[in-house]
Design an enzyme around this catalytic site. Structure first.
Site, PDB file in Angstrom:
ATOM      1  N   SER A  95      -6.250   0.146 -16.093  1.00  0.00           N
ATOM      2  CA  SER A  95      -5.270   1.182 -15.198  1.00  0.00           C
ATOM      3  C   SER A  95      -5.627   2.499 -15.716  1.00  0.00           C
ATOM      4  CB  SER A  95      -3.801   1.135 -15.785  1.00  0.00           C
ATOM      5  OG  SER A  95      -3.817   1.006 -16.910  1.00  0.00           O
TER       6      SER A  95
ATOM      7  N   HIS B 155       3.241   5.959 -17.396  1.00  0.00           N
ATOM      8  CA  HIS B 155       2.017   5.598 -16.815  1.00  0.00           C
ATOM      9  C   HIS B 155       1.380   6.527 -15.545  1.00  0.00           C
ATOM     10  CE1 HIS B 155      -0.905   2.631 -14.682  1.00  0.00           C
ATOM     11  NE2 HIS B 155      -0.974   2.571 -16.114  1.00  0.00           N
TER      12      HIS B 155
ATOM     13  N   ASP C 290       2.778   5.153  -8.539  1.00  0.00           N
ATOM     14  CA  ASP C 290       3.051   4.579 -10.000  1.00  0.00           C
ATOM     15  C   ASP C 290       4.487   4.792 -10.118  1.00  0.00           C
ATOM     16  OD1 ASP C 290       2.573   3.842 -12.577  1.00  0.00           O
ATOM     17  OD2 ASP C 290       0.609   3.995 -12.194  1.00  0.00           O
TER      18      ASP C 290
END
Ligand SMILES: *[C@@H]1O[C@H](CO)[C@@H](O)[C@H](O)[C@H]1NC(C)=O
Ligand SMILES: *[C@@H]1O[C@H](CO)[C@@H](O)[C@H](O)[C@H]1NC(C)=O
Ligand SMILES: *[C@@H]1O[C@H](CO)[C@@H](O)[C@H](O)[C@H]1NC(C)=O
Ligand SMILES: *[C@@H]1O[C@H](CO)[C@@H](O)[C@H](O)[C@H]1NC(C)=O
Ligand SMILES: *[C@@H]1O[C@H](CO)[C@@H](O)[C@H](O)[C@H]1NC(C)=O
Ligand SMILES: *[C@@H]1O[C@H](CO)[C@@H](O)[C@H](O)[C@H]1NC(C)=O
Ligand SMILES: [Ca+2]
Ligand SMILES: [Ca+2]
Length: 761
Positions: free
Chosen positions: A374, A216, A175
């Site tokens: 996600s 994230h 990520d």
């Protein structure tokens, strides 16, 4: 008008739960206030039996227990361990009626002549307490424990109670970085599995960035492995696992960077959690390119000691655009496990996950606002970590199989479930259904590896057939015979893929369906109203898992329809690829039964374990692929190398030159010296000679001159002397003569005078 639910047929699973509160009423047997047991608890009694007259045999005791069981309506669970006259009785019935049952049992046991002693069994408070985490946000993590609507969580607490928390397994979050310094991640962080491909260093720390907040990856890492019971934030699904990070999304992403990410430290990282993919905006058709594909394939072959890296990808949040994960090559790949969240459900219930967060920019290290698929993929990755702790030698295909075998069909108004020829339910909306940690780990415990992956590829059919507008349709068939499958030995299917090349002025109006021999149909290419792309599909591979476990032999049918208003579509080429194994349909059914039988938890409770092969020793090889970063590094390297080389060469040259020069100089010097010497010598000699000569000459000359001069002088002197002498002599002579003459004269005169005078006189 499009069908409302044109959804994908990939290996997609749901990790979402409804949060709806439905209280059960208890009208049948009113609860005697206060002491309502929670669902899941069971009412049991240990009873010490006093055998009837006669020999105290096991048979007699068993008969007595059965008789008691019948008269009381309680279930006889048999002898308690080695205590041969102690039996366990259980009340099986509605939890709401426990109060009633307890009173009845009390009366019966007290009054029964052959009951010596009895005791109601309390749940072991010890194991209960073990799950009281002090993490402040744990109560809000509804996806881990959902007492309001049981069945809507991942049912993981029972797995944790059995000490399965992902110990020994490493999950890597691919990520935008992982802030591994925050409290909930740091103790589980694995620096060995981590890397930063954006900056090309080993530390995947996210970079604070005003525009796109890079939180994230940290959030996903928290969902997987947030530390439990540390009085901070939340608890991860596999809080005993190690968590690594690969930073790759914070900057331009190239095919080769992806490829490197998918294989990075693949002997350390077991599970790759990728909560990202191509734009799922309803018009993109993209996926891993050549290197990315090769890396996925290499990962499942060589990763994790040859058992295969597990790639978990999010199916994307594009459901609202009629998107289909078949247009996403990652979700579509046979090497990945694809996780979706079910758009419609999440939109309706507006569910947020609590997880760790970065604290680099205003963050607190904890958030309640993580959503979407996600958020679902890391939870699935965590559950797979639990499976791998239970059975480390599961292959990548074993994991896919277990997921298919244990997913729970989930009914809602939107899902259209179909059961295939092997008995698996699948819906285009929810894939195989909900993942359940309890079922996954119990199945993993008894799972023996599936046979080798077998595949069959049909010839590439160059059709050049035009696709008529609806109601017309283009139908193509291919009969796969047993002799076709003989070579690979394939009997049953796993993934079925179709690769097509189609030209069409507006590809979003096409719909592509594939029918397996059993007759089940998969919508592999759904209509997408906003996909106006005029280039069609160039060698695009669609795949489906709806035929999982079915027999591979028979006729496959490809059906293409065009519901647009622009005709002119042409199917140029298509090819069918089947993936499966040598398992027969019977063996598949047999395995389903085995997995079902293991769900009681009896294997998870015990020390039972199947033998595990040790795996291969595969070293991590460095990949020689070029990314903008590696390019940069390489440039720097090259420049450095050149510089160094240049320096070295320069040095050598200089030294050589210098040496040569010195030598030369020395030589020249020597030569020069010698020359000089010689010349000097010669010169000197000449000079000397010359000098000598000259001197001699001069000397001689001088001498001669001198001599001459001397001579002259002498002569002169002599002359002078002579002259002087002569003069002197003359003078003297003259003087003398004069004197004499004078005297003589005088004398003569005098004498004469005198003579004269005398004479005169
Ligand atoms: C969590 O920590 C508390 C003490 O702070 C302890 O009493 C409890 O047993 C721990 N829970 C678990 C599951 O380890
Ligand atoms: C959930 O886990 C418990 C054990 O903790 C188990 O008894 C139960 O059957 C599981 N439920 C489902 C739906 O798998
Ligand atoms: C779990 O681990 C703890 C500590 O290692 C141990 O005390 C406990 O007995 C274990 N529980 C089970 C069910 O194996
Ligand atoms: C997943 O959840 C997010 C957030 O609720 C939602 O916006 C999105 O549409 C969902 N996507 C899918 C594919 O379910
Ligand atoms: C498919 O091929 C097999 C073997 O040649 C044959 O027996 C079968 O009838 C064929 N099926 C169809 C529908 O053509
Ligand atoms: C499990 O293994 C441990 C040690 O290997 C042993 O002490 C224990 O009795 C075993 N438990 C069961 C239920 O077999
Ligand atoms: Ca870095
Ligand atoms: Ca925590």
């Amino acid at each position: 008008m499009y069908p409302s639910f044109a959804f994908p047929a990939c290996l997609r699973l749901l990790v979402i739960w409804l949060v709806h509160v439905s209280r059960l009423s208890c009208d049948a047997c009113p609860s005697p206030g206060g002491d309502t047991p929670r669902s899941g608890e069971e009412l049991t009694w240990a009873v010490h039996l006093n055998p009837p007259h006669g020999p105290e045999t096991a048979e007699a005791l068993d008969a007595l227990a059965d008789e008691l069981s019948q008269s009381s309506g309680l279930e006889n669970r048999g002898v308690i361990g080695e205590l041969k006259d102690h039996y366990l009785f259980a009340y099986v019935g509605d939890a709401r009626c426990h109060g009633d049952a307890r009173r009845k049992a009390h009366t019966l046991f007290t009054e029964h002549g052959h009951v010596r002693w009895y005791s109601e069994q309390k749940l072991l408070k010890r194991s209960k307490r073990s799950l009281h985490f002090n993490d402040p946000k744990y109560p809000q993590q509804w996806h881990l424990h959902n007492s309001d609507s049981p069945g809507m969580d991942i049912n993981v607490t029972g797995v944790w109670e059995r000490n399965v928390t992902g110990v020994g397994v490493t999950v890597v979050v691919v990520d935008d970085g992982v802030q591994h310094t925050i409290q909930d991640i740091q103790p589980n962080y694995s620096p060995e599995g981590s890397y930063d491909l954006n900056s090309n260093d080993p530390d995947p720390m996210p970079h604070p960035d005003g525009g796109s907040d890079n939180h994230h990856g940290t959030r996903c890492a928290g969902e997987i492995a947030a530390v439990s019971n540390n009085s901070f934030c939340a608890v991860g699904v596999a809080y005993g696992s190690r968590i690594a990070g690969i930073r790759v999304l914070d900057g331009p992403l190239t095919d080769s960077m992806e490829a490197i990410a998918f294989n990075k430290h693949y002997q350390i990282n077991d599970i790759y959690s990728c909560s990202w993919g191509p734009d799922d905006d309803g018009r993109t058709v993209d996926g891993p390119h050549q290197l990315g594909k090769a890396a996925l394939q290499h990962g499942v072959i060589a990763g994790r000691k040859g058992f295969g890296s597990i790639f978990v990808v999010a199916s994307g949040n594009g459901g609202q655009y009629n998107d289909n994960c078949n247009y996403d090559g990652y979700a579509n790949s046979i090497y990945t496990v694809t996780i979706g969240n079910g758009t419609l459900l999440l939109r309706r219930f507006n569910i947020f996950y609590v997880t760790s967060d970065w604290d680099l920019q205003k963050g607190t290290g904890c958030t309640e606002g993580h959503t979407g698929t996600s958020a679902a993929a890391p939870i699935a990755a965590g559950m797979i970590a639990l499976m791998l702790q239970v059975r480390p030698c599961l292959t990548w295909r074993d994991v896919q199989h277990i997921v298919v075998f244990t997913a729970i069909r989930y009914e809602d108004n939107f899902a259209a479930w179909e059961t295939n020829g092997a008995g698996f339910s699948h819906s285009h909306q929810h894939g195989f259904g909900l993942l359940n940690a309890w079922k996954l780990t119990n199945a993993a415990k008894v799972w023996e590896s599936v046979p080798y992956l077998a595949s069959y590829g049909s010839p590439a059919f160059k059709e050049k057939r035009s696709i008529p507008l609806v109601p017309g349709r283009l139908e193509l068939n291919w009969n796969v015979t047993s002799s076709d499958l003989q070579l690979s030995g394939m009997k049953t299917l796993e993934h079925v893929a179709v690769t097509v090349t189609i030209t069409h002025p507006r590809r979003g109006s096409l719909e592509i369906r594939l029918f397996c021999p059993s007759g089940i149909s998969s919508l592999i290419g759904a209509r997408r109203s906003i996909d106006m792309d005029p280039s069609g599909y160039m060698d695009w591979t669609f795949s489906t898992v709806r035929c999982w476990g079915e027999s591979a032999e028979g006729v496959y049918k490809l059906l293409v329809t065009d519901s647009g208003d622009l005709s002119g579509g042409v199917l140029n080429q298509w090819q069918l690829t089947l993936y499966g194994s040598s398992w027969t349909p019977m063996e598949v059914a047999e395995r389903r039964r085995l997995v079902e039988d293991a769900q009681g938890g009896q294997y998870l409770n015990s020390n039972f374990s199947l033998p595990c092969p040790p795996g291969l020793q595969i070293s991590e090889q460095e990949q020689y692929t070029i990314t903008s970063n590696t390019l940069r590094v390489r440039c720097v390297c090259v420049i450095l190398c050149y510089t160094v080389l240049y320096c070295v060469i320069l040095c050598v040259c200089v030294i050589l030159c210098y040496t040569v020069c010195v030598c030369y100089t020395v030589c020249v010097c020597v030569l020069y010296c010698v020359c000089d010497c010689v010349i000097l010598c010669v010169l000197y000699t000449v000079c000397v000679l010359y000098c000598v000569c000259v001197i001699l000459c001069y000397t001689v000359l001088y001498c001669v001159c001198d001599c001459v001069i001397l001579c002259v002088c002498v002569i002169l002197c002599v002359c002078v002397c002579y002259t002087v002498c002569v003069t002197v002599l003359y003078c003297v002579c003259y003087t003398v003569v004069c004197v004499i003459l004078c005297v003589c004269y005088t004398v003569c005169v005098t004498v004469l005078y005198c003579v004269c005078v005398i004479l005169w006189v």
